[in-house]
Design an enzyme around this catalytic site. Structure first.
Site, short mmCIF file in Angstrom:
data_model
loop_
_atom_site.label_atom_id
_atom_site.label_comp_id
_atom_site.label_asym_id
_atom_site.label_seq_id
_atom_site.Cartn_x
_atom_site.Cartn_y
_atom_site.Cartn_z
N LYS A 40 -7.39 2.69 10.32
CA LYS A 40 -7.11 4.12 10.24
C LYS A 40 -5.75 4.35 9.58
O LYS A 40 -4.96 3.42 9.45
CB LYS A 40 -7.13 4.70 11.65
CG LYS A 40 -6.11 4.05 12.54
CD LYS A 40 -6.59 3.96 13.97
CE LYS A 40 -5.47 3.41 14.82
NZ LYS A 40 -5.93 2.77 16.03
N ARG A 138 -7.35 9.56 27.75
CA ARG A 138 -7.53 10.15 26.41
C ARG A 138 -9.02 10.45 26.29
O ARG A 138 -9.56 11.13 27.14
CB ARG A 138 -7.02 9.14 25.37
CG ARG A 138 -6.76 9.74 24.02
CD ARG A 138 -5.98 8.81 23.10
NE ARG A 138 -6.68 7.58 22.75
CZ ARG A 138 -6.21 6.67 21.90
NH1 ARG A 138 -5.05 6.85 21.30
NH2 ARG A 138 -6.88 5.58 21.63
N HIS A 167 -9.99 1.09 26.07
CA HIS A 167 -8.75 0.88 25.32
C HIS A 167 -7.57 0.78 26.29
O HIS A 167 -7.49 1.56 27.25
CB HIS A 167 -8.55 2.07 24.37
CG HIS A 167 -7.42 1.89 23.40
ND1 HIS A 167 -7.33 0.81 22.55
CD2 HIS A 167 -6.36 2.68 23.12
CE1 HIS A 167 -6.24 0.95 21.79
NE2 HIS A 167 -5.63 2.06 22.12
N ARG A 222 -10.24 -5.82 18.68
CA ARG A 222 -9.92 -4.79 17.70
C ARG A 222 -8.42 -4.90 17.41
O ARG A 222 -7.59 -4.39 18.15
CB ARG A 222 -10.19 -3.38 18.25
CG ARG A 222 -11.59 -3.12 18.73
CD ARG A 222 -11.74 -1.65 19.14
NE ARG A 222 -10.74 -1.22 20.10
CZ ARG A 222 -10.92 -1.20 21.42
NH1 ARG A 222 -12.06 -1.58 21.95
NH2 ARG A 222 -9.94 -0.79 22.21
N TYR A 266 23.92 16.04 0.97
CA TYR A 266 23.88 17.31 1.70
C TYR A 266 24.71 17.25 2.97
O TYR A 266 24.59 16.31 3.75
CB TYR A 266 22.44 17.63 2.09
CG TYR A 266 21.55 18.01 0.94
CD1 TYR A 266 21.86 19.07 0.10
CD2 TYR A 266 20.38 17.28 0.70
CE1 TYR A 266 21.03 19.41 -0.95
CE2 TYR A 266 19.54 17.62 -0.35
CZ TYR A 266 19.87 18.69 -1.17
OH TYR A 266 19.05 19.03 -2.21
N CYS A 313 17.82 12.56 1.20
CA CYS A 313 17.25 13.78 0.62
C CYS A 313 15.73 13.64 0.54
O CYS A 313 15.17 12.63 0.93
CB CYS A 313 17.80 14.02 -0.78
SG CYS A 313 19.59 13.85 -0.92
N ASP A 315 13.85 13.26 -2.10
CA ASP A 315 13.35 12.32 -3.11
C ASP A 315 14.30 11.16 -3.38
O ASP A 315 14.01 10.32 -4.23
CB ASP A 315 13.11 13.05 -4.43
CG ASP A 315 12.38 14.36 -4.21
OD1 ASP A 315 11.26 14.30 -3.67
OD2 ASP A 315 12.95 15.42 -4.53
C1 LIG Z 1 -5.73 1.56 16.39
C2 LIG Z 1 -6.57 1.03 17.45
C3 LIG Z 1 -6.62 -0.35 17.68
C4 LIG Z 1 -5.71 -1.34 16.98
O1 LIG Z 1 -4.45 -1.35 17.60
P1 LIG Z 1 -3.36 -2.48 17.27
O2 LIG Z 1 -2.38 -2.34 18.36
O3 LIG Z 1 -2.78 -2.14 15.93
O4 LIG Z 1 -4.05 -3.79 17.25
C5 LIG Z 1 -7.52 -0.81 18.62
N1 LIG Z 1 -8.31 0.04 19.31
C6 LIG Z 1 -8.28 1.37 19.14
C7 LIG Z 1 -9.17 2.25 19.93
C8 LIG Z 1 -7.40 1.91 18.21
O5 LIG Z 1 -7.34 3.23 18.03
#
Ligand SMILES: *Cc1c(COP(=O)(O)O)cnc(C)c1O
Length: 372
Positions: A40, A138, A167, A222, A266, A313, A315
């Site tokens: 993502k 969540r 998660h 994951r 600035y 700044c 840029d």
């Molecule tokens: C982004 C995400 C991960 C990966 O997380 P890392 O800490 O970068 O390994 C795993 N599971 C879910 C649901 C996520 O949103």
């Protein structure tokens, strides 16, 4: 497109060989048969499509994204391996999720019924993962509701339930009590007879989970931050061999000698302590290089560290190089290595009061990505 790639003075360089080394290392040390790479937010700034392609060619089993739109881009670019959309889905996205053959999370009966209706209309089956909330508060159903929801999914005939997952909210150490509780709660749920003998992909571990809880890799990890080469400080072997594949670079665009006592940028937040040399670097918060790093971060030029002085700044920003010699056109490293010196991502994250993920994600598409 290519002209743009090489005419812009600041860019991100991604070393795909190093990325593949990281993938190999994680794969060798996972206790699960499957490896999902969440990509993502433009693959954590590394570039969504090139990273997806590299991962697919490498033999990664699954990709995950947060939103439908990221999944559609991947399918349009010919990515064919399974893609799981992690975020909660919206009613007006269901047709596209089915059309683009994206797997997605089911975390309420309400959404499941909407999906079932759409499936009936389109004559398609939805490939879904039941998302369970074991302690993040969540998205995800509570463990108690997971069984009846699973029963519903089986019974309508509109779903192919591919997986079940949760998660972790924490996981800084192998004896993290909150993570252990979440793992135990997921395990208890999975021991319900309804899941027995089902060909479900059970998954829980993100990078920290992969690192600290090998007993909880289940059927799939994951893992992104590890794959991109950022194990936490003090990570045990072999994970300490992971190395970043990401370098943020720019090019010195201007040089001037400034007298003692002059204000720079600035607000004149920096006053030159003596007559000194000031160079301009053409990257700023408009590229996602945080203004909060003003006066706090450094860059590397000719293998040496120089402080950013004055406010960053939109840029560009300035560095004080003292009496040193630096030329317009010299390469500048803002994240990564140059010569024997390094500016680690963690240093910037600490200086900005944030986490490495955020620094990477904020670097936007004005910066071309170059792959080596
Ligand atoms: C982004 C995400 C991960 C990966 O997380 P890392 O800490 O970068 O390994 C795993 N599971 C879910 C649901 C996520 O949103």
């Amino acid at each position: 497109m290519n002209a743009h790639l090489f005419s812009h003075p600041s860019w991100v360089e991604v070393n795909l060989d190093q990325f593949r080394k990281n993938l190999s290392l994680v794969k060798k040390n996972q206790a699960s048969p499957l490896f999902c790479l969440p990509i993502k937010a433009n693959a954590y700034g590394h570039g969504l499509v090139p990273i997806a392609r590299t991962a697919q060619d490498f033999g990664i089993d699954y990709l995950a994204v947060a939103h439908l739109q990221e999944g559609m881009v991947l399918r349009n670019e010919g990515i064919a391996i399974p893609i799981l959309v992690l975020g909660a889905i919206h009613e007006n996205q269901i047709a596209d999720l089915l059309e683009y053959d994206l797997e997605f999370s089911i975390s309420s009966l309400f959404k499941a019924e909407l999906v079932a209706k759409q499936c009936a209309q389109m004559g398609k089956q939805a490939k879904v993962h039941l998302e369970v909330d074991t302690g993040m508060q969540r998205t995800g159903v509570r463990p108690l509701t997971a069984v009846p929801l699973y029963e519903y999914l089986l019974q309508t005939g509109h779903f192919s339930v591919v997986g079940i997952y949760t998660h972790l909210a924490t996981g800084d150490s192998p004896d993290d009590p909150i993570a252990k509780e979440q793992i135990a709660s997921f395990r208890t749920l999975l021991s319900d007879p309804i899941f027995e003998g089902r060909p479900l992909i059970r998954h829980l571990a993100n990078s920290l989970g992969t690192l600290h809880f090998p007993e909880a890799h289940f059927d799939m990890v994951r893992c992104s931050l590890l794959a991109f080469g950022y194990p936490p400080k003090g990570a045990p072997p072999p994970f300490n061999e992971l190395a970043p594949c990401f370098t943020l670079k720019s090019t010195v665009s201007y040089f001037k000698v400034v007298e003692k006592g002059k204000g720079v940028s600035y607000g004149h937040a920096y006053i030159t302590p003596k007559t000194t040399r000031i160079v301009t670097i053409p990257i700023g918060y408009g590229d996602g290089y945080l203004r909060a790093l003003s006066g706090k971060a450094s860059v590397l030029i000719r293998g040496k560290r120089y402080p950013i002085v004055g406010n960053i700044c939109m840029d560009q920003f300035m560095c004080d190089i003292g009496d040193d010699e630096v030329h317009v056109g010299d390469e500048v490293v803002l994240i990564g290595k140059q010569g024997g010196e390094e500016i680690p991502l963690s240093e910037l994250a600490e200086a900005a009061g944030t986490i490495p993920y955020e620094i990477l994600c904020l670097l936007n598409n004005r910066l071309p990505r170059r792959y080596t």
